[in-house]
Motif scaffolding. Structure first.
Motif, PDB file in Angstrom:
ATOM      1  N   PRO A   7       6.624  -0.202   1.725  1.00 27.12           N
ATOM      2  CA  PRO A   7       6.862   0.747   2.830  1.00 27.12           C
ATOM      3  C   PRO A   7       7.006   2.159   2.289  1.00 27.12           C
ATOM      4  CG  PRO A   7       8.750  -0.733   2.525  1.00 27.12           C
ATOM      5  CD  PRO A   7       7.697  -1.161   1.557  1.00 27.12           C
ATOM      6  N   VAL A   8       6.371   3.120   2.953  1.00 32.40           N
ATOM      7  CA  VAL A   8       6.460   4.521   2.528  1.00 32.40           C
ATOM      8  C   VAL A   8       7.882   5.034   2.738  1.00 32.40           C
ATOM      9  CG1 VAL A   8       5.657   6.865   3.036  1.00 32.40           C
ATOM     10  CG2 VAL A   8       4.022   4.984   2.874  1.00 32.40           C
ATOM     11  N   ASP A   9       8.523   4.583   3.825  1.00 32.86           N
ATOM     12  CA  ASP A   9       9.910   4.958   4.110  1.00 32.86           C
ATOM     13  C   ASP A   9      10.822   3.858   3.570  1.00 32.86           C
ATOM     14  OD1 ASP A   9      12.391   5.634   5.099  1.00 32.86           O
ATOM     15  OD2 ASP A   9      11.844   5.411   7.207  1.00 32.86           O
ATOM     16  N   PRO A  10      11.474   4.090   2.408  1.00 26.72           N
ATOM     17  CA  PRO A  10      12.298   3.042   1.813  1.00 26.72           C
ATOM     18  C   PRO A  10      13.534   2.699   2.642  1.00 26.72           C
ATOM     19  CG  PRO A  10      12.525   5.089   0.590  1.00 26.72           C
ATOM     20  CD  PRO A  10      11.468   5.312   1.634  1.00 26.72           C
ATOM     21  N   LEU A  11      13.902   3.549   3.576  1.00 27.00           N
ATOM     22  CA  LEU A  11      15.081   3.289   4.403  1.00 27.00           C
ATOM     23  C   LEU A  11      14.736   2.530   5.683  1.00 27.00           C
ATOM     24  CD1 LEU A  11      16.818   6.775   4.038  1.00 27.00           C
ATOM     25  CD2 LEU A  11      17.261   4.684   2.744  1.00 27.00           C
ATOM     26  N   SER A  12      13.481   2.131   5.829  1.00 28.57           N
ATOM     27  CA  SER A  12      13.035   1.496   7.068  1.00 28.57           C
ATOM     28  C   SER A  12      13.558   0.068   7.230  1.00 28.57           C
ATOM     29  CB  SER A  12      11.507   1.473   7.115  1.00 28.57           C
ATOM     30  OG  SER A  12      11.004   0.603   6.105  1.00 28.57           O
ATOM     31  N   GLY A  13      14.030  -0.530   6.149  1.00 25.96           N
ATOM     32  CA  GLY A  13      14.471  -1.914   6.209  1.00 25.96           C
ATOM     33  C   GLY A  13      13.338  -2.912   6.044  1.00 25.96           C
ATOM     34  N   GLU A  14      12.122  -2.421   5.899  1.00 29.60           N
ATOM     35  CA  GLU A  14      10.966  -3.298   5.694  1.00 29.60           C
ATOM     36  C   GLU A  14      10.936  -3.741   4.219  1.00 29.60           C
ATOM     37  OE1 GLU A  14       8.644  -4.275   8.093  1.00 29.60           O
ATOM     38  OE2 GLU A  14       9.851  -3.239   9.588  1.00 29.60           O
ATOM     39  N   ASP A  15      10.392  -4.929   3.979  1.00 31.75           N
ATOM     40  CA  ASP A  15      10.327  -5.492   2.632  1.00 31.75           C
ATOM     41  C   ASP A  15       9.136  -4.950   1.854  1.00 31.75           C
ATOM     42  OD1 ASP A  15      12.576  -7.147   2.935  1.00 31.75           O
ATOM     43  OD2 ASP A  15      11.368  -8.725   3.867  1.00 31.75           O
ATOM     44  N   LYS A  16       9.239  -5.088   0.522  1.00 33.12           N
ATOM     45  CA  LYS A  16       8.112  -4.831  -0.374  1.00 33.12           C
ATOM     46  C   LYS A  16       7.405  -6.159  -0.571  1.00 33.12           C
ATOM     47  CE  LYS A  16      10.481  -1.308  -3.093  1.00 33.12           C
ATOM     48  NZ  LYS A  16      10.963  -0.948  -4.432  1.00 33.12           N
ATOM     49  N   TYR A  17       6.093  -6.104  -0.724  1.00 35.01           N
ATOM     50  CA  TYR A  17       5.310  -7.324  -0.918  1.00 35.01           C
ATOM     51  C   TYR A  17       4.444  -7.174  -2.158  1.00 35.01           C
ATOM     52  CZ  TYR A  17       6.871  -8.482   3.733  1.00 35.01           C
ATOM     53  OH  TYR A  17       7.667  -8.760   4.814  1.00 35.01           O
ATOM     54  N   TYR A  18       4.350  -8.273  -2.918  1.00 37.67           N
ATOM     55  CA  TYR A  18       3.548  -8.301  -4.140  1.00 37.67           C
ATOM     56  C   TYR A  18       2.448  -9.340  -3.999  1.00 37.67           C
ATOM     57  CZ  TYR A  18       7.352  -5.602  -6.108  1.00 37.67           C
ATOM     58  OH  TYR A  18       8.282  -4.634  -6.338  1.00 37.67           O
ATOM     59  N   ILE A  19       1.272  -9.002  -4.514  1.00 38.37           N
ATOM     60  CA  ILE A  19       0.126  -9.898  -4.465  1.00 38.37           C
ATOM     61  C   ILE A  19      -0.198 -10.295  -5.905  1.00 38.37           C
ATOM     62  CG2 ILE A  19      -2.315 -10.104  -3.877  1.00 38.37           C
ATOM     63  CD1 ILE A  19      -1.760  -8.017  -1.629  1.00 38.37           C
ATOM     64  N   PHE A  20      -0.028 -11.592  -6.202  1.00 37.11           N
ATOM     65  CA  PHE A  20      -0.210 -12.102  -7.555  1.00 37.11           C
ATOM     66  C   PHE A  20      -1.477 -12.929  -7.738  1.00 37.11           C
ATOM     67  CE2 PHE A  20       4.401 -11.488  -7.474  1.00 37.11           C
ATOM     68  CZ  PHE A  20       4.626 -10.932  -8.718  1.00 37.11           C
ATOM     69  N   SER A  21      -2.167 -13.260  -6.652  1.00 40.43           N
ATOM     70  CA  SER A  21      -3.317 -14.148  -6.821  1.00 40.43           C
ATOM     71  C   SER A  21      -4.393 -13.877  -5.775  1.00 40.43           C
ATOM     72  CB  SER A  21      -2.870 -15.607  -6.743  1.00 40.43           C
ATOM     73  OG  SER A  21      -2.317 -15.885  -5.484  1.00 40.43           O
ATOM     74  N   ARG A  22      -5.577 -14.411  -6.055  1.00 38.28           N
ATOM     75  CA  ARG A  22      -6.702 -14.294  -5.120  1.00 38.28           C
ATOM     76  C   ARG A  22      -6.375 -15.011  -3.827  1.00 38.28           C
ATOM     77  NH1 ARG A  22     -12.027 -16.420  -7.674  1.00 38.28           N
ATOM     78  NH2 ARG A  22     -10.970 -18.261  -6.971  1.00 38.28           N
ATOM     79  N   GLY A  23      -7.031 -14.611  -2.757  1.00 40.02           N
ATOM     80  CA  GLY A  23      -6.844 -15.288  -1.484  1.00 40.02           C
ATOM     81  C   GLY A  23      -6.756 -14.299  -0.344  1.00 40.02           C
ATOM     82  N   SER A  24      -6.369 -14.807   0.826  1.00 42.69           N
ATOM     83  CA  SER A  24      -6.208 -13.923   1.983  1.00 42.69           C
ATOM     84  C   SER A  24      -4.741 -13.897   2.385  1.00 42.69           C
ATOM     85  CB  SER A  24      -7.085 -14.387   3.147  1.00 42.69           C
ATOM     86  OG  SER A  24      -6.671 -15.644   3.602  1.00 42.69           O
ATOM     87  N   TYR A  25      -4.296 -12.739   2.844  1.00 43.43           N
ATOM     88  CA  TYR A  25      -2.896 -12.496   3.201  1.00 43.43           C
ATOM     89  C   TYR A  25      -2.865 -11.883   4.593  1.00 43.43           C
ATOM     90  CZ  TYR A  25      -2.253 -13.224  -1.767  1.00 43.43           C
ATOM     91  OH  TYR A  25      -2.247 -13.778  -3.029  1.00 43.43           O
ATOM     92  N   LYS A  26      -2.232 -12.574   5.515  1.00 42.72           N
ATOM     93  CA  LYS A  26      -2.129 -12.074   6.888  1.00 42.72           C
ATOM     94  C   LYS A  26      -0.984 -11.080   6.994  1.00 42.72           C
ATOM     95  CE  LYS A  26      -4.097 -16.085   9.267  1.00 42.72           C
ATOM     96  NZ  LYS A  26      -5.250 -16.045   8.484  1.00 42.72           N
ATOM     97  N   VAL A  27      -1.201 -10.028   7.799  1.00 45.65           N
ATOM     98  CA  VAL A  27      -0.211  -8.994   8.056  1.00 45.65           C
ATOM     99  C   VAL A  27       0.088  -9.017   9.544  1.00 45.65           C
ATOM    100  CG1 VAL A  27       0.269  -6.511   7.966  1.00 45.65           C
ATOM    101  CG2 VAL A  27      -1.180  -7.554   6.212  1.00 45.65           C
ATOM    102  N   GLY A  28       1.368  -9.074   9.920  1.00 45.09           N
ATOM    103  CA  GLY A  28       1.705  -9.085  11.332  1.00 45.09           C
ATOM    104  C   GLY A  28       3.195  -9.209  11.592  1.00 45.09           C
ATOM    105  N   ARG A  29       3.529  -9.496  12.860  1.00 44.06           N
ATOM    106  CA  ARG A  29       4.925  -9.542  13.305  1.00 44.06           C
ATOM    107  C   ARG A  29       5.673 -10.777  12.830  1.00 44.06           C
ATOM    108  NH1 ARG A  29       3.238  -8.508  18.461  1.00 44.06           N
ATOM    109  NH2 ARG A  29       3.892 -10.591  19.015  1.00 44.06           N
ATOM    110  N   LYS A  30       5.017 -11.943  12.880  1.00 40.91           N
ATOM    111  CA  LYS A  30       5.706 -13.163  12.455  1.00 40.91           C
ATOM    112  C   LYS A  30       4.715 -14.207  11.984  1.00 40.91           C
ATOM    113  CE  LYS A  30       6.790 -13.927  17.211  1.00 40.91           C
ATOM    114  NZ  LYS A  30       7.604 -14.518  18.226  1.00 40.91           N
ATOM    115  N   GLY A  31       5.221 -15.084  11.100  1.00 41.05           N
ATOM    116  CA  GLY A  31       4.382 -16.143  10.565  1.00 41.05           C
ATOM    117  C   GLY A  31       3.288 -15.646   9.640  1.00 41.05           C
ATOM    118  N   CYS A  32       3.438 -14.460   9.085  1.00 39.96           N
ATOM    119  CA  CYS A  32       2.420 -13.856   8.216  1.00 39.96           C
ATOM    120  C   CYS A  32       2.955 -13.720   6.793  1.00 39.96           C
ATOM    121  CB  CYS A  32       2.000 -12.494   8.755  1.00 39.96           C
ATOM    122  SG  CYS A  32       1.099 -12.602  10.306  1.00 39.96           S
TER     123      CYS A  32
END
Length: 196
Positions: A7-32
């Motif tokens: 997150p660009v705003d570190p105070l937003s309460g949003e998490d940081k995410y790391y990508i360690f492997s090939r594949g597809s990663y869904k982005v969204g509100r829930k279950g992603c």
């Protein structure tokens, strides 16, 4: 090469995410894989990130402009996904062919109405492994390290992000320096978890 979505705003309460492997990663509100709650305009499945290949980079090769990420993003939403490349203007993914584009180190990604903005970044992962020569590290460990885009070195330096430890590892000055520098100690089992 490990990638991060931060997150660009570190105070937003949003998490940081790391990508360690090939594949597809869904982005969204829930279950992603990447959960965004800050913007109400974010769809349940808003976008998808595709990692086509993980590449190991030696630390001296890390010029941001030269890094080919092999990572694409596709918009799957109603309100849109926007990309800001190199400080330019925001571009809507809906206007790209197939609603997708390649991501590069430093790109800003905004989801929904634009209040949820993340930076796509290269995360250098350099593991210090104590041994007299890297040739002593078995091929299986070298393959696991390479598959998550990390780099092994037998010389400790402050750029090392982790220390790869073995049960039979003797206590040396380099190992003590790594511990004093508060570098995380990991085993080859840690590599298994990030190599799925």
């Amino acid at each position: 090469m490990v990638w991060g979505v931060f997150p660009v705003d570190p105070l937003s309460g949003e998490d940081k995410y790391y990508i360690f492997s090939r594949g597809s990663y869904k982005v969204g509100r829930k279950g992603c894989d990447v959960i965004i709650n800050k913007d109400k305009g974010v769809s349940r499945i808003h976008a998808e990130i595709f990692v086509d290949e993980m590449i190991s980079l030696y630390p001296l090769q890390r010029s941001s402009s030269n890094i080919n990420s092999n990572v694409r993003i596709r918009d799957c939403s109603k309100y849109g996904t926007f990309i800001n490349k190199n400080g330019g203007s925001k571009e809507k993914l809906h206007e790209f062919p197939d609603k997708e584009t390649t991501l590069k180190d430093g790109d800003l990604i905004s989801f929904g109405t634009g209040s949820a903005t993340y930076r796509f970044s290269y995360v250098p992962l350099q593991l210090f492994v104590y041994c007299s020569d890297l040739i002593q590290v078995n091929a299986s460990i070298q393959e696991k390290v390479s598959s998550i885009g990390a780099y092994l070195t037998s010389n400790f330096c402050l750029e090392c992000t982790h220390v790869l430890v073995h049960n039979q590892m003797p206590l040396t000055k380099d190992l003590i320096d790594a511990i004093l520098a508060k570098k995380p100690l990991v085993t080859d089992g840690w590599l298994e978890v990030h190599n799925y």
